[in-house]
Design a protein around this motif. Structure first.
Motif, PDB file in Angstrom:
ATOM      1  N   PHE A  46       2.468 -16.884 -13.540  1.00 60.72           N
ATOM      2  CA  PHE A  46       1.086 -16.849 -12.538  1.00 60.72           C
ATOM      3  C   PHE A  46       0.559 -15.825 -10.911  1.00 60.72           C
ATOM      4  O   PHE A  46      -0.201 -15.815 -11.318  1.00 60.72           O
ATOM      5  CB  PHE A  46       0.452 -17.731 -12.065  1.00 60.72           C
ATOM      6  CG  PHE A  46      -0.016 -19.054 -11.706  1.00 60.72           C
ATOM      7  CD1 PHE A  46      -0.623 -18.964 -12.488  1.00 60.72           C
ATOM      8  CD2 PHE A  46      -0.353 -19.161 -10.216  1.00 60.72           C
ATOM      9  CE1 PHE A  46      -2.431 -19.157 -11.708  1.00 60.72           C
ATOM     10  CE2 PHE A  46      -1.359 -18.742  -9.853  1.00 60.72           C
ATOM     11  CZ  PHE A  46      -2.142 -19.193 -10.926  1.00 60.72           C
ATOM     12  N   GLU A  47       2.134 -14.788 -10.408  1.00 58.56           N
ATOM     13  CA  GLU A  47       1.964 -13.959 -10.062  1.00 58.56           C
ATOM     14  C   GLU A  47       0.787 -12.784  -9.461  1.00 58.56           C
ATOM     15  O   GLU A  47      -0.028 -13.142  -9.366  1.00 58.56           O
ATOM     16  CB  GLU A  47       3.405 -13.560  -9.622  1.00 58.56           C
ATOM     17  CG  GLU A  47       3.128 -13.260  -8.203  1.00 58.56           C
ATOM     18  CD  GLU A  47       4.313 -12.747  -7.258  1.00 58.56           C
ATOM     19  OE1 GLU A  47       4.675 -12.014  -6.347  1.00 58.56           O
ATOM     20  OE2 GLU A  47       5.772 -12.871  -7.847  1.00 58.56           O
ATOM     21  N   LEU A  52      -6.350 -11.125  -9.047  1.00 60.17           N
ATOM     22  CA  LEU A  52      -7.005 -11.321  -9.991  1.00 60.17           C
ATOM     23  C   LEU A  52      -8.200 -12.845  -8.897  1.00 60.17           C
ATOM     24  O   LEU A  52      -9.978 -12.750  -8.672  1.00 60.17           O
ATOM     25  CB  LEU A  52      -7.008 -11.668 -11.527  1.00 60.17           C
ATOM     26  CG  LEU A  52      -5.980 -10.769 -12.308  1.00 60.17           C
ATOM     27  CD1 LEU A  52      -5.848 -10.584 -13.706  1.00 60.17           C
ATOM     28  CD2 LEU A  52      -6.604  -9.233 -11.912  1.00 60.17           C
ATOM     29  N   LEU A  53      -7.979 -13.315  -9.111  1.00 59.34           N
ATOM     30  CA  LEU A  53      -7.878 -14.800  -8.083  1.00 59.34           C
ATOM     31  C   LEU A  53      -9.028 -14.300  -6.320  1.00 59.34           C
ATOM     32  O   LEU A  53      -9.678 -14.461  -7.348  1.00 59.34           O
ATOM     33  CB  LEU A  53      -7.129 -16.007  -7.955  1.00 59.34           C
ATOM     34  CG  LEU A  53      -7.107 -16.709  -8.967  1.00 59.34           C
ATOM     35  CD1 LEU A  53      -6.061 -18.202  -8.786  1.00 59.34           C
ATOM     36  CD2 LEU A  53      -8.197 -17.092 -10.375  1.00 59.34           C
ATOM     37  N   LEU A  54      -8.130 -14.008  -6.387  1.00 61.15           N
ATOM     38  CA  LEU A  54      -8.640 -13.333  -5.251  1.00 61.15           C
ATOM     39  C   LEU A  54      -9.770 -12.184  -4.995  1.00 61.15           C
ATOM     40  O   LEU A  54     -10.522 -12.484  -4.618  1.00 61.15           O
ATOM     41  CB  LEU A  54      -7.490 -12.996  -3.489  1.00 61.15           C
ATOM     42  CG  LEU A  54      -7.526 -12.603  -2.843  1.00 61.15           C
ATOM     43  CD1 LEU A  54      -7.902 -13.405  -1.653  1.00 61.15           C
ATOM     44  CD2 LEU A  54      -6.676 -11.552  -2.265  1.00 61.15           C
ATOM     45  N   ASP A  55      -9.447 -11.341  -5.759  1.00 60.79           N
ATOM     46  CA  ASP A  55     -10.688 -10.195  -6.009  1.00 60.79           C
ATOM     47  C   ASP A  55     -11.982 -11.616  -6.477  1.00 60.79           C
ATOM     48  O   ASP A  55     -13.025 -11.148  -6.428  1.00 60.79           O
ATOM     49  CB  ASP A  55     -10.210  -9.409  -7.044  1.00 60.79           C
ATOM     50  CG  ASP A  55     -11.666  -8.530  -7.786  1.00 60.79           C
ATOM     51  OD1 ASP A  55     -11.489  -7.324  -6.343  1.00 60.79           O
ATOM     52  OD2 ASP A  55     -11.992  -8.734  -8.542  1.00 60.79           O
ATOM     53  N   GLY A  56     -12.322 -12.369  -7.138  1.00 63.87           N
ATOM     54  CA  GLY A  56     -13.143 -12.913  -7.229  1.00 63.87           C
ATOM     55  C   GLY A  56     -13.556 -14.002  -6.559  1.00 63.87           C
ATOM     56  O   GLY A  56     -14.692 -13.400  -6.358  1.00 63.87           O
ATOM     57  N   PHE A  57     -12.284 -14.280  -5.593  1.00 69.77           N
ATOM     58  CA  PHE A  57     -13.925 -14.863  -4.653  1.00 69.77           C
ATOM     59  C   PHE A  57     -13.858 -13.888  -3.147  1.00 69.77           C
ATOM     60  O   PHE A  57     -14.928 -14.180  -3.146  1.00 69.77           O
ATOM     61  CB  PHE A  57     -12.140 -15.559  -3.398  1.00 69.77           C
ATOM     62  CG  PHE A  57     -12.448 -17.189  -4.043  1.00 69.77           C
ATOM     63  CD1 PHE A  57     -13.567 -18.146  -3.693  1.00 69.77           C
ATOM     64  CD2 PHE A  57     -10.727 -17.649  -4.717  1.00 69.77           C
ATOM     65  CE1 PHE A  57     -12.191 -19.238  -5.007  1.00 69.77           C
ATOM     66  CE2 PHE A  57      -9.952 -18.773  -4.612  1.00 69.77           C
ATOM     67  CZ  PHE A  57     -11.147 -19.395  -5.173  1.00 69.77           C
ATOM     68  N   LEU A  79       6.169 -27.307  -4.149  1.00 66.68           N
ATOM     69  CA  LEU A  79       4.885 -26.426  -4.377  1.00 66.68           C
ATOM     70  C   LEU A  79       5.989 -26.630  -5.958  1.00 66.68           C
ATOM     71  O   LEU A  79       7.624 -25.945  -6.161  1.00 66.68           O
ATOM     72  CB  LEU A  79       4.341 -24.851  -4.051  1.00 66.68           C
ATOM     73  CG  LEU A  79       3.857 -24.794  -2.986  1.00 66.68           C
ATOM     74  CD1 LEU A  79       3.297 -23.808  -2.888  1.00 66.68           C
ATOM     75  CD2 LEU A  79       2.972 -26.021  -3.773  1.00 66.68           C
ATOM     76  N   ILE A  80       5.659 -26.898  -7.100  1.00 66.92           N
ATOM     77  CA  ILE A  80       6.503 -26.539  -8.096  1.00 66.92           C
ATOM     78  C   ILE A  80       5.553 -25.625  -9.096  1.00 66.92           C
ATOM     79  O   ILE A  80       6.198 -25.709 -10.539  1.00 66.92           O
ATOM     80  CB  ILE A  80       6.944 -28.575  -8.794  1.00 66.92           C
ATOM     81  CG1 ILE A  80       5.755 -28.841  -9.639  1.00 66.92           C
ATOM     82  CG2 ILE A  80       7.849 -28.858  -7.929  1.00 66.92           C
ATOM     83  CD1 ILE A  80       6.136 -29.734 -10.452  1.00 66.92           C
ATOM     84  N   GLY A  81       4.247 -25.569  -9.254  1.00 67.73           N
ATOM     85  CA  GLY A  81       3.993 -24.416  -9.976  1.00 67.73           C
ATOM     86  C   GLY A  81       2.620 -24.455  -9.815  1.00 67.73           C
ATOM     87  O   GLY A  81       1.873 -24.453  -9.015  1.00 67.73           O
ATOM     88  N   ILE A 101       5.131 -24.248 -14.972  1.00 70.95           N
ATOM     89  CA  ILE A 101       5.966 -24.943 -13.959  1.00 70.95           C
ATOM     90  C   ILE A 101       7.343 -24.170 -13.208  1.00 70.95           C
ATOM     91  O   ILE A 101       8.484 -23.891 -14.312  1.00 70.95           O
ATOM     92  CB  ILE A 101       6.641 -26.005 -14.573  1.00 70.95           C
ATOM     93  CG1 ILE A 101       4.855 -27.291 -14.879  1.00 70.95           C
ATOM     94  CG2 ILE A 101       7.405 -26.943 -13.581  1.00 70.95           C
ATOM     95  CD1 ILE A 101       4.406 -27.538 -13.976  1.00 70.95           C
ATOM     96  N   LEU A 102       7.891 -24.285 -12.358  1.00 69.93           N
ATOM     97  CA  LEU A 102       8.822 -23.400 -11.846  1.00 69.93           C
ATOM     98  C   LEU A 102      10.211 -24.283 -12.703  1.00 69.93           C
ATOM     99  O   LEU A 102      10.383 -25.717 -12.923  1.00 69.93           O
ATOM    100  CB  LEU A 102       9.655 -23.826 -10.731  1.00 69.93           C
ATOM    101  CG  LEU A 102       8.149 -22.886  -9.455  1.00 69.93           C
ATOM    102  CD1 LEU A 102       8.635 -22.955  -8.127  1.00 69.93           C
ATOM    103  CD2 LEU A 102       8.212 -21.438 -10.319  1.00 69.93           C
TER     104      LEU A 102
END
Length: 175
Positions: A46-47, A52-57, A79-81, A101-102
Motif C-alpha cells: 500500500f505504501e 498517488l492518492l496525494l496527487d489525486g487530492f 493502525l493495522i492496515g 493487513i500488517l
C-alpha cells in the motif's frame, strides 16, 4: 465523508493532510489519530499507493476520500492496515476493493470484518452498484476474504483472479 466502523475496527479516511503527515511527521500522525503507527505501516503493497492518492487530492482538492487506514480499536488504538475503493465509482457505479493487513494482525478476521463494513457503506450510498476485486492466485488469505464477502469468481485478467459482487447479490445475502 467516509464513516465506516465495525465492532473492532474503524476506517479513518486518508485525506491529503493525513497522507502528508505519514511522509513528514509520523509522530504527529499518531497524535491526530490517537493511535500507534507501527513502523511497518502501511506495508509494501500500500505504501506506493499513498503518493498517488496525494496527487489525486492535489489535482482535485474537494475529492472525497475513498481509502482509509484501518484502526484496531481498544485501550491501545493501532493502525493495522489500509482498505479502500480505489477512488470511488466509475461511470457504471463499479468500485474496486483493495486492502492490506500488517503481518502481525493477519488471520484474525480483520480484513473480512472491515471489508464487510466498507462494502455495506458503499452500497448504502446509492451511487455504487458493483464491487470488484483482484488478487493473486496464490494469495489464499485474500481469496478467503473475498469468498466470505460472497464475491463470485470471474474469468481471470492477466495473472490476477477477478472477483465481483453486485448490490442485488449483497442485499439478497443480507436477508
Amino acid at each position: 465523508m467516509m464513516d465506516v466502523q465495525s465492532s473492532r475496527l474503524s476506517l479513518v479516511p486518508l485525506t491529503a493532510s493525513l497522507i502528508r503527515l505519514f511522509f513528514y511527521d509520523r509522530g504527529e500522525m499518531a497524535k491526530i489519530l490517537v493511535a500507534q503507527v507501527p513502523e511497518d505501516w502501511p506495508g509494501p503493497d500500500f505504501e506506493p499507493v499513498l503518493p498517488l492518492l496525494l496527487d489525486g487530492f492535489e489535482r482535485e482538492p474537494d475529492h472525497e476520500a475513498w481509502d482509509g487506514a484501518i484502526v484496531l480499536e481498544g485501550d491501545e488504538r493501532v493502525l493495522i492496515g489500509a482498505m479502500g475503493l480505489k477512488g470511488g465509482p466509475d461511470e457504471e457505479g463499479t468500485v474496486d476493493l483493495g486492502y492490506n493487513i500488517l503481518p502481525a494482525y493477519q488471520n484474525q478476521g480483520y480484513a473480512t470484518e472491515m471489508a464487510r463494513a466498507l462494502v455495506a457503506w458503499a452500497f448504502e450510498r446509492g451511487d455504487v452498484h458493483k464491487v470488484i476485486a483482484d488478487c493473486l492466485p496464490d494469495n489464499q488469505g485474500s481469496i478467503r476474504v473475498l469468498e466470505k464477502l460472497g464475491m463470485k469468481r470471474e474469468p481471470p485478467e492477466d495473472d490476477m483472479l477477478r472477483w465481483s459482487l453486485t448490490k442485488e447479490e449483497w442485499q439478497l445475502a443480507q436477508h
